[in-house]
Scaffold this motif. Structure first.
Motif, short mmCIF file in Angstrom:
data_model
loop_
_atom_site.label_atom_id
_atom_site.label_comp_id
_atom_site.label_asym_id
_atom_site.label_seq_id
_atom_site.Cartn_x
_atom_site.Cartn_y
_atom_site.Cartn_z
N GLU A 472 0.80 -1.21 0.00
CA GLU A 472 0.00 0.00 0.00
C GLU A 472 0.84 1.27 0.00
O GLU A 472 0.41 2.32 -0.50
N ILE A 586 -3.05 1.77 -6.01
CA ILE A 586 -3.58 0.89 -4.98
C ILE A 586 -4.68 1.59 -4.19
O ILE A 586 -5.74 1.03 -3.90
N PHE A 590 -8.29 -0.12 -4.39
CA PHE A 590 -8.70 -0.88 -3.23
C PHE A 590 -9.39 -0.02 -2.17
O PHE A 590 -10.05 -0.56 -1.28
N ARG A 593 -9.23 0.82 2.88
CA ARG A 593 -8.80 -0.35 3.66
C ARG A 593 -7.58 -1.03 3.05
O ARG A 593 -7.01 -1.93 3.64
N GLY A 595 -4.94 -2.68 -0.14
CA GLY A 595 -4.85 -3.91 -0.92
C GLY A 595 -3.45 -4.06 -1.49
O GLY A 595 -2.54 -3.28 -1.16
N THR A 596 -3.25 -5.03 -2.34
CA THR A 596 -1.92 -5.34 -2.87
C THR A 596 -2.03 -5.67 -4.35
O THR A 596 -2.93 -6.39 -4.77
#
Length: 768
Positions: A472, A586, A590, A593, A595-596
């Motif tokens: 992130e 990202i 996402f 919250r 994400g990857t």
């Protein structure tokens, strides 16, 4: 080196592990201590060949602290990388002095030693077979009468009712026609000695068997965790899913830690210890007896020359002493064999390699995988020919070397051939052509110069896989199973990730190899990692950049075709202000919250298998080329050889990290120096007589001459950024370069290694 067009690739970035290693903070496998850990060790055969009559372990089993004892009779398993000919513990017969017979696990090493001393083994001694040439003779006793019943890989071609566990054959052109056209024919024989890899960290394995889940976890200092997993699964009939291999930092391998070594003993002990891990670590004496060595060889070369000094035909026969078990001997005889005519354009070539069983130490992989042995022979042979024809040795090589597009011994047209530049740079570095003084103050010192060159192929077929994960905050994780064993691979592979994704190298974290989590890699051998894993990494990064393009297109509501991406950024072609970097992407995709982004890729170069004559238009992905030149002093009264300076020029394709390349070359020169002058495992009547650092002579820092390492860059079209490899070829030209310099100094041709004072003095006295 030319100027690089890259930001990170080609830069001399400091090794990412340098600080930890210099400060002594690196935790190697031998340093690991797990809760409730037990210690294991094996009782070794004192005889090179004997029948096991009886094994009595009763007293040892009653010793307090002993938790497990295993004998060969309990283990109906065999293993082996090319031929499954080796039991985990000897059953009925021991085939070399140092073969494990009984294994013990106990609460500490003192208890293990006490238990081993209580075990009684009754042997019936048998005559050992110690000479591979005698072993090849018809009617010779068989080390493995069951040879033809063993399972074996494509690399092994055993001959029925013989001790020849593999016969490699190469035919290129018409050898008889070539010799018929020759103006001169010269034939000689050369030998190399038994040498041990002498890694600073000995072999080790910790095994833990979970009786509930049925899973095995191993911590092993291996160069090939996936190969170890495969071999263990096959040998012990365990599903691969139930074997996990974790590789801590490895303190050197040089081929020794390829394929199964101590893992089987650790596992069979762990099977009896109720989930308690068992640690097995070799002593230095065991390294020199039980573990693999570079087996001795004998090579005969016969060359046909034109009147103009061009090599028109060459016949090579090599006998490879693989010892009591094949290990990877058939692969060594194959891979070393198909390069044994040398890096020269020769129309007619015939090569035979015989890998032969004896009752001696097991011959296994050693840095160069057979190239060191055969290059000693062909480069000494080149020197003899040059002197007999009255041609300068450098000029003779330049007259015959492979050039871009030439067809080599396997029928492959070679590409990325920097050999001419390597020869010229190595020669210039020691002032080739400038006469050396022939005597010192007392008249006993003679000086000379010598040169040698080599080629080496990378192994094939093989593949590598990589996973690249962008976090992130824009930092990156690299998951791969390439093993850092001192060569700097973690650094250069992180440099490639950084180059592709436009981040600093220190923003890339490299994960510890673990077969449960890091993807498949064939092995960290054969100078293949930069090329194979580098290509896999570039493809995985391309996957990331494709995802970045897609997120950018969605964010700015345009088509994918309207978006470009490079160096970790993507932008709308017509609106360059509409741009996202990886971190921003990202966040956009996402949300809060997090994400990857994950990129995955595998790389397997296209090759074509050799036919029955070892011919193929593309047998291997690439060849490496190198030249080294030496200037020496020889004391004709003592036979002592002193190397004054040693230059080395290596064609690396493209240096990803120039400093790391130079370090690899310089380290190899020191290793090659030992093999040339002092190192030899002394085996007498089948027993190793010098299993320690005192009697096995390794050069120290005080013995090192002036090293002049140099890089030649001839990019390879398939390599990442043009890169090839450099790890293995580094010590192959060293011994012949030194021997050729000794020849120049004293006029004696030495065809046997090592060039210790006794051998050199005998040659000088014989000449007089």
């Amino acid at each position: 080196m030319g100027e690089t067009q890259y930001q990170t690739v080609g830069q001399p970035i400091t090794r990412t592990d340098a600080k930890e290693k210099v400060m002594g903070r690196t935790i190697y496998g031998v340093d690991l201590v797990l809760p409730r850990m037990l210690y294991g060790k094996a009782l070794l055969s004192p005889y090179p060949h004997a029948r096991i009559v009886n094994v009595d372990t009763r007293a040892a089993r009653h010793l307090p602290g002993v938790k497990a004892i295993v004998t060969g009779q309990e283990l109906p398993y065999t293993y082996g990388s090319t031929i499954k000919d080796r039991p985990i513990l000897a059953r009925d017969i021991v085939r070399f002095a140092g073969e494990p017979v009984v294994a013990v696990a106990a609460v500490d090493l003192d208890t293990v030693e006490d238990a081993l001393s209580l075990i009684q083994v009754e042997y019936e001694e048998l005559p050992p077979l110690l000479d591979p040439e005698i072993a090849m003779e018809a009617g010779s006793p068989l080390v493995h009468p069951e040879l033809m019943s063993y399972s074996h890989s494509y690399a092994a071609r055993p001959i029925v009712n013989t001790n020849i566990c593999s016969h490699f054959k190469l035919r290129h052109g018409d050898i008889e026609a070539g010799f018929a056209l020759a103006h001169d024919i010269i034939e000689e024989t050369y030998t190399t000695q038994m040498v041990e890899q002498m890694c600073m960290e000995p072999h080790m394995a910790i095994a833990q068997a979970d009786p509930v889940s049925g899973r095995y976890t191993l911590w092993v200092n291996t160069a090939a965790p996936y190969i170890s997993r495969t071999e263990l699964a096959q040998a012990l009939e365990i599903p691969m899913k139930d074997i996990r291999i974790i590789v801590p930092p490895v303190g050197g391998s040089f081929g020794a830690k390829m394929y199964l070594k101590v893992e089987p003993i650790a596992v069979v002990l762990a099977q009896k210890t109720g989930n308690r891990p068992v640690k097995v670590v070799m002593t230095r004496a065991e390294e020199l007896t039980t573990m693999v060595v570079k087996g001795p060889t004998k090579t005969t070369l016969k060359s046909g020359l034109t009147k103009e000094g061009k090599i028109i035909a060459r016949q090579v026969t090599t006998i490879w002493d693989t010892g009591a078990y094949a290990d990877c001997g058939p692969r060594i005889s194959r891979n070393g064999g198909h390069t044994s005519a040398g890096p020269y354009y020769i129309p007619h070539i015939s090569i035979d390699g015989y890998c032969v069983y004896t009752n001696k130490n097991i011959g296994g992989a050693f840095r160069g995988y057979g190239v060191q042995e055969v290059s000693w022979a062909y480069e000494r042979h080149m020197e003899t020919i040059a002197h007999q024809l009255g041609i300068d040795p450098l000029e003779f090589r330049l007259r015959n070397i492979l050039q871009e597009g030439d067809e080599n011994q396997t029928g492959q047209k070679v590409h990325s051939v920097g050999l001419k530049e390597c020869l010229e740079k190595a020669a210039a570095a020691i002032e080739w052509g400038k006469p050396s003084p022939k005597s010192g103050e007392n008249g006993s010192i003679r000086r000379g110069k010598g040169i040698a060159c080599i080629h080496k192929a990378t192994g094939a077929p093989s593949s590598s896989s990589a996973i690249v994960r962008v976090n992130e905050d824009g930092t990156v994780g690299l998951l791969m199973s390439t093993i850092e064993q001192g060569q700097g691979s973690n650094t250069i592979l992180a440099q490639m990730v950084a180059e592709e994704l436009g981040v600093p190298t220190n923003a890339v974290a490299v994960s510890q190899p673990d077969t449960d989590y890091t993807p498949f890699d064939s092995s960290t051998t054969s100078s293949r990692s930069t090329f194979h894993m580098g290509n896999a990494i570039r493809l995985a990064c391309a996957d990331i950049l494709e995802q970045l393009k897609r997120i950018t297109a969605e964010t700015f509501q345009v088509t994918m075709e309207e978006v470009e991406s490079k160096n970790g950024k993507a932008w709308v072609r017509e609106k360059p202000d509409q741009v996202l970097n990886l971190k921003q992407a990202i966040g956009k995709y996402f949300g809060a919250r997090g994400g990857t982004l994950i990129g995955r890729a595998s790389y397997r170069p296209d090759v074509i298998a050799m036919d029955q004559d070892a011919q193929s238009p593309k047998a291997v992905p690439y060849y490496m080329y190198a030249a080294q030149a030496a200037e020496v002093e020889v004391d004709i009264e003592t036979g002592k050889v002193k190397v004054l300076r040693l230059s080395a020029a290596h064609d690396v394709g493209q240096a990803i990290n120039p400093v790391t390349c130079l370090q690899q070359i310089e380290g190899a020169l020191g290793m090659g120096l030992g093999g040339a002058l002092t190192e030899e495992v002394k085996v007498d009547a089948g027993i190793t007589r010098n299993p320690n650092f005192h009697d096995y002579k390794i050069p120290t820092a005080l013995d090192m001459p002036l090293f002049i390492p140099m890089i030649v860059e001839v990019p390879h079209r398939d390599g990442p950024y043009g890169a090839k490899g450099v790890g293995e070829p580094g010590l192959a030209p060293t011994a012949p370069a030194i021997a050729n310099a000794v020849y120049d100094a004293v006029g004696v041709a030495y065809n046997d290694l090592p060039l210790n004072p006794e051998r050199v003095l005998r040659g000088i006295k014989k000449q007089v």
